[in-house]
Design a protein around this motif. Structure first.
Motif, PDB file in Angstrom:
ATOM      1  N   CYS A  13     -39.441 -30.867 -13.205  1.00 35.23           N
ATOM      2  CA  CYS A  13     -39.635 -32.495 -12.096  1.00 35.23           C
ATOM      3  C   CYS A  13     -41.554 -32.038 -11.876  1.00 35.23           C
ATOM      4  O   CYS A  13     -42.166 -30.830 -11.679  1.00 35.23           O
ATOM      5  CB  CYS A  13     -38.750 -32.038 -11.057  1.00 35.23           C
ATOM      6  N   PHE A  15     -42.277 -33.154  -9.019  1.00 36.28           N
ATOM      7  CA  PHE A  15     -43.306 -33.372  -7.921  1.00 36.28           C
ATOM      8  C   PHE A  15     -43.580 -31.744  -7.417  1.00 36.28           C
ATOM      9  O   PHE A  15     -44.398 -30.723  -7.068  1.00 36.28           O
ATOM     10  CB  PHE A  15     -42.158 -33.925  -7.105  1.00 36.28           C
ATOM     11  N   CYS A  16     -42.188 -31.169  -6.369  1.00 31.49           N
ATOM     12  CA  CYS A  16     -42.573 -29.420  -5.369  1.00 31.49           C
ATOM     13  C   CYS A  16     -42.579 -28.146  -6.278  1.00 31.49           C
ATOM     14  O   CYS A  16     -42.409 -28.470  -7.305  1.00 31.49           O
ATOM     15  CB  CYS A  16     -41.639 -30.767  -4.085  1.00 31.49           C
ATOM     16  N   VAL A  18     -40.973 -26.159  -6.143  1.00 32.47           N
ATOM     17  CA  VAL A  18     -39.790 -25.582  -6.710  1.00 32.47           C
ATOM     18  C   VAL A  18     -39.577 -24.860  -7.640  1.00 32.47           C
ATOM     19  O   VAL A  18     -38.822 -24.496  -8.352  1.00 32.47           O
ATOM     20  CB  VAL A  18     -38.708 -26.390  -5.820  1.00 32.47           C
ATOM     21  N   GLY A  19     -39.956 -26.171  -9.049  1.00 30.44           N
ATOM     22  CA  GLY A  19     -40.040 -26.341  -9.916  1.00 30.44           C
ATOM     23  C   GLY A  19     -38.603 -26.774 -11.085  1.00 30.44           C
ATOM     24  O   GLY A  19     -38.069 -25.212 -11.849  1.00 30.44           O
ATOM     25  N   CYS A  20     -37.547 -27.765 -10.668  1.00 30.06           N
ATOM     26  CA  CYS A  20     -36.713 -27.563 -10.964  1.00 30.06           C
ATOM     27  C   CYS A  20     -36.749 -27.875 -13.062  1.00 30.06           C
ATOM     28  O   CYS A  20     -37.703 -29.353 -12.958  1.00 30.06           O
ATOM     29  CB  CYS A  20     -35.739 -29.332 -10.698  1.00 30.06           C
ATOM     30  N   LEU A  46     -30.671 -31.042  -8.414  1.00 29.45           N
ATOM     31  CA  LEU A  46     -32.653 -32.346  -8.537  1.00 29.45           C
ATOM     32  C   LEU A  46     -31.678 -32.971  -7.232  1.00 29.45           C
ATOM     33  O   LEU A  46     -30.874 -33.214  -6.966  1.00 29.45           O
ATOM     34  CB  LEU A  46     -32.190 -33.277  -9.861  1.00 29.45           C
ATOM     35  N   CYS A  47     -33.441 -32.914  -6.425  1.00 30.11           N
ATOM     36  CA  CYS A  47     -32.391 -33.804  -5.046  1.00 30.11           C
ATOM     37  C   CYS A  47     -33.654 -35.207  -5.348  1.00 30.11           C
ATOM     38  O   CYS A  47     -33.570 -35.780  -6.925  1.00 30.11           O
ATOM     39  CB  CYS A  47     -34.369 -33.139  -4.242  1.00 30.11           C
ATOM     40  N   LYS A  49     -36.017 -36.806  -5.271  1.00 24.00           N
ATOM     41  CA  LYS A  49     -37.159 -37.482  -6.243  1.00 24.00           C
ATOM     42  C   LYS A  49     -37.659 -36.772  -7.240  1.00 24.00           C
ATOM     43  O   LYS A  49     -37.674 -37.784  -8.119  1.00 24.00           O
ATOM     44  CB  LYS A  49     -39.069 -36.954  -4.907  1.00 24.00           C
ATOM     45  N   GLY A  50     -36.675 -35.619  -7.179  1.00 22.07           N
ATOM     46  CA  GLY A  50     -36.605 -35.535  -8.932  1.00 22.07           C
ATOM     47  C   GLY A  50     -35.862 -36.500  -9.965  1.00 22.07           C
ATOM     48  O   GLY A  50     -35.990 -36.710 -10.989  1.00 22.07           O
ATOM     49  N   HIS A 190     -38.515 -29.072  -0.025  1.00 21.27           N
ATOM     50  CA  HIS A 190     -38.313 -28.322  -1.339  1.00 21.27           C
ATOM     51  C   HIS A 190     -36.531 -28.409  -1.199  1.00 21.27           C
ATOM     52  O   HIS A 190     -35.624 -27.085  -1.015  1.00 21.27           O
ATOM     53  CB  HIS A 190     -38.640 -26.316  -0.409  1.00 21.27           C
ATOM     54  N   PRO A 191     -36.517 -29.483  -1.446  1.00 15.44           N
ATOM     55  CA  PRO A 191     -34.534 -30.017  -1.203  1.00 15.44           C
ATOM     56  C   PRO A 191     -33.481 -28.633  -2.281  1.00 15.44           C
ATOM     57  O   PRO A 191     -32.436 -28.265  -1.206  1.00 15.44           O
ATOM     58  CB  PRO A 191     -34.524 -31.443  -1.425  1.00 15.44           C
ATOM     59  N   VAL A 192     -34.212 -28.408  -2.795  1.00 11.38           N
ATOM     60  CA  VAL A 192     -33.444 -27.929  -4.024  1.00 11.38           C
ATOM     61  C   VAL A 192     -32.895 -26.344  -3.624  1.00 11.38           C
ATOM     62  O   VAL A 192     -32.280 -26.043  -3.475  1.00 11.38           O
ATOM     63  CB  VAL A 192     -33.554 -27.771  -5.654  1.00 11.38           C
TER      64      VAL A 192
HETATM   65 FE1  SF4 Z   1     -38.510 -32.101  -7.885  1.00 11.89          FE
HETATM   66 FE2  SF4 Z   1     -36.529 -32.144  -5.656  1.00 11.89          FE
HETATM   67 FE3  SF4 Z   1     -36.739 -29.686  -7.548  1.00 11.89          FE
HETATM   68 FE4  SF4 Z   1     -38.779 -30.216  -6.091  1.00 11.89          FE
HETATM   69  S1  SF4 Z   1     -36.212 -29.894  -5.196  1.00 11.89           S
HETATM   70  S2  SF4 Z   1     -39.012 -29.796  -8.116  1.00 11.89           S
HETATM   71  S3  SF4 Z   1     -39.161 -32.538  -5.990  1.00 11.89           S
HETATM   72  S4  SF4 Z   1     -35.449 -32.148  -7.947  1.00 11.89           S
END
Ligand code: SF4
Length: 694
Positions: A13, A15-16, A18-20, A46-47, A49-50, A190-192
């Motif tokens: 991902c 975005f953040c 966390v690195g999903c 995933l959140c 955004k991902g 950092h939703p995940v």
């Molecule tokens: Fe992407 Fe969301 Fe995972 Fe962050 S928590 S890496 S924004 S999917």
């Protein structure tokens, strides 16, 4: 139709931190949808955004050709329509644009040039960028957005632990029985990672949330400490005071693994909870209860975010958290550790790769002759300057002073992200030569002389390192649009025009060189990452998936011991007064990422959160005579914005929260550029503000 795709590509991902890990589902060379896969940080989750924030890569505003500012363009300013730019720029060939970019930088040359990189670059791009500035211009004026994010955390960690990275992955919370989350709002940012925190609480773990703003994680917390903005040190010192007073500290651990304990202990004597309660706004009994809960844990972790770091006392805040973990022996065991939650997807990796003015890759000081010699041998070209370079905020001041006259900006957006952004925009307009490499005509690219069209993350090869120290492989899934090119290629072409003997043919060549100069990458190879998707550093053998916990036996400091550094209370730079009676704080929202250049061009995310907004307590709105959804004017000593107001009980009656993703009501017009003396990070989290009905 989720069955409707031709092929799928495993990546990360964008975005953040966390690195999903994601699977990009492709049809007709377009990303159709995204699913989570089983990465070490996300286990398929995933959140929003991902899951939905991918279609910015196909947005019609994407740059498809190199652009050069027209001779008859209007004066530089924030005045370019990204869909209708022809009055300001003309299309150019790559050769013409690269020559113009390189010639303009070279004409100024030396310390008149500076570079801003981005934590959205891959590790290889970050490594090349810092090398280009250091080798091509002979100095260390290269920095990136870590300066606006966790620079103070890194300063405190380097000083006291000897390493800037986390001591344990966030997944270690699975083995903890107590956790503190302070100055972070992981459910939005950092939703995940937050899903692991919620599971921890559900299993009976005690979750202590500390934040001047209420937040959704409160529902899962055993303790919610909504302390006064800027009062972190008084609150944390009071908690540690109790641990000392009641002898709840781990004497054995302190004796075996730390130094300077007696000084810390003596310093804390002045910070009784009874004395600090009035300053931090948390009653003494709660502070005592939190101290006993944390010190009584079998295994405890501390997580923090920018609520801790973005203060003029951000380094002191982080010093307190480190001291709290050390005195209770909560480092180096399963379920224990210090974890600053990283913001952008590659802020850890870009920092590791040396895109900072005081360190070469792997935090090796530029002032160390042995370090410089080792790099010079591998780089085989020129002397590396021994003087620390300027930071992001110092570079823009140097532009105003006339000392820096040209910049190369890669994927960074200081025209939106810097504090007192009118000052930053004026600096960008003042430059004699500005080269911007990006995927859109960002607010910063408005001021460019040459714009180099780059690649979105789904269009290129490269590795990124997440908040957990997990180095992960990103793969190209779709081609870049038009003539846009991968960022590493653009930097290499610029370097060649600056006379550097670079021969990289692929990011794997760059990664190979990085493994020669970065001990953190020992046992991590490109081929291994291709095969395994992720390896955590440090990896002790070629088969070791990497160490989730570090510093069980010793700390990477000269004497092997971690250090207590006492912290005193320092007031915020601005205190509210009759003209500016309230407190403004800024941050992100779940749906939008940083300056909004990507997420505001993602259809679903922009549909969910389409309008600039701020949050005020309902009693404040009543006092102002503003209905929820009405407009307010926010004014600080730097400027004013008009913005829609939401009613939010999580915000204290004397506070306003403003997300910084919206150019039409840019929060950073208002923010205070005063900086922490150690981490040089601006005080984004506290500005005195006047709020009126607009
Ligand atoms: Fe992407 Fe969301 Fe995972 Fe962050 S928590 S890496 S924004 S999917």
């Amino acid at each position: 139709d989720t069955a409707d795709f031709d092929r799928e590509v495993a990546s990360v991902c964008p975005f953040c931190g966390v690195g999903c890990q994601v699977s990009l589902k492709i049809k007709d060379n377009k990303v159709k949808f995204v699913e989570g896969i089983n990465g070490p940080a996300n286990e398929g989750r995933l959140c929003v955004k991902g899951r939905f924030g991918f279609d910015y890569i196909h947005h019609p505003h994407r740059l498809t050709k190199p652009l050069i500012r027209r001779a008859d363009a209007p004066a530089k300013g924030l005045n370019v329509d990204p869909g209708n730019w022809q009055q300001h720029f003309r299309e150019a060939t790559w050769d013409e644009a690269l020559d113009a970019a390189a010639n303009g930088l070279q004409a100024i040359g030396g310390k008149g040039v500076a570079g801003f990189g981005s934590a959205k670059c891959t590790n290889e791009e970050a490594y090349l960028f810092q090398k280009l500035i250091r080798q091509g211009f002979g100095h260390n004026n290269v920095d990136h957005c870590t300066r606006l994010c966790h620079a103070s955390s890194v300063a405190a960690l380097m000083e006291n632990v000897g390493s800037g990275a986390v001591t344990a992955t966030f997944n270690q919370i699975e083995h903890a029985d107590v956790a503190i989350v302070i100055g972070a709002n992981p459910i939005e940012n950092h939703p995940v990672a937050a899903t692991y925190f919620k599971q921890f609480a559900k299993r009976g773990g005690k979750l202590i949330v500390m934040d001047p703003r209420g937040q959704a994680l409160k529902r899962h917390a055993s303790h919610m400490l909504q302390f006064r903005p800027g009062a972190d040190v008084s609150m944390l010192n009071a908690i540690m005071h109790v641990i000392v007073e009641e002898q709840l500290y781990d004497q054995q651990y302190i004796a075996a693994y730390t130094e300077n304990w007696e000084a810390e202990k003596a310093h804390l004597a002045d910070f009784s909870p009874e004395k600090m309660a009035g300053i931090c706004g948390i009653d003494a009994e709660t502070l005592r209860d939190v101290a006993r809960t944390f010190a009584g844990a079998k295994a405890a972790m501390i997580f923090w975010g920018m609520g801790v770091s973005q203060h003029i006392h951000g380094t002191d805040n982080a010093r307190c958290l480190i001291s709290l973990a050390l005195m209770t022996g909560q480092v180096g065991r399963p379920g224990s550790g210090l974890h600053p939650l990283r913001g952008q997807n590659n802020v850890q990796g870009a920092s590791d790769a040396g895109m900072i003015p005081m360190f070469l890759p792997d935090y090796q000081p530029v002032g160390d002759q042995g370090v410089r010699t080792a790099f010079q041998e591998v780089w085989q070209h020129g002397e590396i300057d021994a003087t620390k370079g300027l930071t992001v905020t110092e570079i823009l001041d140097a532009v105003h002073d006339g000392d820096i006259r040209a910049m190369y900006i890669l994927g960074e957006n200081p025209a939106m992200s810097d504090p007192d952004v009118d000052h930053a925009r004026a600096a960008l307009a003042k430059l004699d030569h500005l080269v911007v490499q990006d995927i859109f005509i960002t607010e910063t690219a408005n001021f460019a002389d040459v714009i180099l069209p780059a690649s979105a993350f789904a269009e290129k090869s490269g590795t990124v390192t997440n908040t957990n120290r997990q180095v992960q492989m990103g793969r190209p899934a779709v081609p870049p649009p038009g003539d846009a090119r991968e960022d590493w290629w653009i930097t290499v072409e610029l370097a060649k025009r600056l006379g550097l003997p670079w021969t990289y043919a692929h990011p794997s060549d760059v990664f190979g060189e990085m493994t020669q100069v970065m001990a953190s990458l020992t046992n991590i190879t490109w081929d291994r990452l291709e095969a395994q998707n992720a390896v955590t550093y440090p990896s002790l053998t070629p088969d070791d998936p990497g160490q989730p916990i570090v510093f069980a036996d010793a700390f990477p400091r000269e004497n092997g011991r971690a250090r207590f550094t006492p912290a005193s209370v320092i007031a915020p730079d601005e205190t509210p007064d009759a003209d500016y009676p309230m407190i403004m704080t800024t941050g992100r929202q779940l749906e939008h990422w940083h300056t909004g250049s990507m997420t505001r061009r993602s259809r679903v995310l922009d549909a969910v959160e389409p309008e600039a907004n701020c949050s005020l307590h309902p009693s404040t709105l009543r006092r102002l005579g503003v209905e929820p959804g009405g407009m307010v004017r926010l004014t600080t000593r730097r400027g004013s914005i008009d913005i829609m107001a939401r009613s939010d009980r999580a915000v204290a009656p004397d506070m306003v929260f403003v997300p910084f993703a919206y150019v039409e009501a840019a929060a950073n017009i208002l923010t205070n550029p005063a900086i922490d003396p150690y981490g040089k990070i601006p005080e984004f989290k506290f500005a005195a503000v006047r709020v009126e009905k607009a």
